[in-house]
Design a protein around this motif. Structure first.
Motif: not given
Length: 381
Positions: A39-46
């Motif tokens: 998770v990067h703040g309001s983003c989520a990386e697979m």
């Protein structure tokens, strides 16, 4: 309502602003277990190791999330898709039922953030850039079903003077450094809008999950993810060129070799390759390891992939196992020479001849990284 989001340009952060009624309290709705996402703040990386053993499509539960603010909770019963503008002869407003009743089609398509791979500008090229520090997990391939945008535009009556199409999302307004930029929106040239763009309402055989655009979103094949507007509620068709902050201030290439106003707005994606392997994986010595991965391009099918375990001193071809329309899966039997640290690298070439350079040309916002990625692995005896 203005939502203030301090931070660098294109930084993916939800901030501390409490959400108004009808918006998710978290930036996300779905669960984000650490074995599937970073998770990067309001983003989520697979996480790429989560795709090992999966098919060509990324399951909805592990599809990456790119939010500028937070996921809105939209009621399909009251949602409307409004079409309007000087490039149309009428201004229809469609309900969710109206949309589902129109002729539909299904496509397999990748959605990939323009900043996918951004972290490698700093870690591999010593060129730090602002923004979400994606490795390679800001991409997903799904089977999308919906109505071709061309069908909606023709039904509304295109004029001969129509030139641009601007879709706007229903997510909260985005503010940067105290300036309210409004809702996320980005124009498409009419030719692209009429070519292959889909107004999708299903993802992998299910209604769109909230984080991925429910009740409807654009899917723009081959183009950077910002074009595939989620939670679309408004489509303007104009007889004059249209702009937005997402086509002028960001999602252009700025820096050395580019004009002061930046390059033209970003469109097609570049070639990339990823191993379905944990970052900093630890593997036992004395055995052969079957490495799997995927390569993709916005301009054509992948036709050739090679792997190196010695930072590009030598390359070996891999076996392509599934040359699909969105990405190509491959496998390679690797027998490490012995214990120690390794940097695994994959490089691909697509059918147009586009490939992956040793280094990506620098741009100040870290877009379109297509360079060779050194994937760290430790072999232990």
């Amino acid at each position: 309502m203005e939502l203030r989001r301090p931070g660098p340009r294109d930084l993916c952060t939800a901030g501390d602003v409490p959400p108004p009624p009808g918006w998710a309290r978290s930036p996300f709705v779905k669960a984000l277990p650490p074995e599937l996402f970073t998770v990067h703040g309001s983003c989520a990386e697979m996480r790429w190791e989560a795709m090992r053993g999966q098919g060509r499509l990324v399951p909805n539960d592990r599809f990456f999330v790119r939010n500028h603010t937070r996921t809105p909770l939209v009621d399909a019963a009251t949602w409307r898709l409004r079409l309007h503008g000087s490039g149309l002869r009428s201004s229809p407003s469609l309900s969710y039922r109206d949309l589902l009743a129109l002729p539909a089609t299904t496509i397999e398509c990748a959605v990939e953030c323009a900043g996918n791979g951004r972290s490698f500008f700093a870690t591999q090229q010593d060129q730090p850039v602002p923004g979400t520090p994606w490795r390679l997990g800001a991409i997903g391939v799904a089977r999308w079903r919906g109505v071709p945008l061309s069908v909606l535009l023709h039904r509304a009556g295109l004029t001969d003077s129509a030139v641009d199409v601007l879709a706007t999302g229903l997510d909260p307004e985005y503010a940067e450094r105290g300036v309210n930029l409004g809702r996320v929106r980005r124009p498409l040239p009419l030719a692209k809008a009429l070519d292959d763009v889909l107004v999708a309402y299903e993802m992998n055989g299910e209604p769109l999950p909230p984080d991925h655009g429910f009740p409807a979103r654009l899917v723009v094949p081959g183009w950077t993810g910002i074009a595939s507007i989620k939670w679309v509620g408004d489509i303007e068709v104009s007889a004059t060129p249209l702009t937005s902050p997402w086509s002028t201030g960001t999602y252009r290439l700025f820096g050395p070799g580019h004009p002061g106003e930046g390059s033209a707005p970003l469109t097609t994606q570049v070639v990339k390759s990823a191993f379905e392997l944990a970052w900093n994986a630890v593997l036992p010595a004395g055995r052969t390891h079957v490495l799997t991965g995927r390569s993709w391009s916005g301009t054509g099918r992948i036709v050739h992939v090679e792997v190196s375990d010695d930072r590009g001193a030598t390359w070996r071809p891999v076996r392509l196992t599934d040359a699909g329309p969105s990405w190509t899966r491959w496998r390679y039997a690797w027998s490490p020479p012995g214990p120690g640290p390794y940097a695994l690298t994959a490089r691909a070439t697509d059918e147009t001849g586009a490939g992956q350079p040793l280094r990506t040309a620098y741009n100040t916002l870290g877009y379109l990284f297509d360079g060779l990625v050194e994937h760290p692995v430790t072999v232990v005896g």
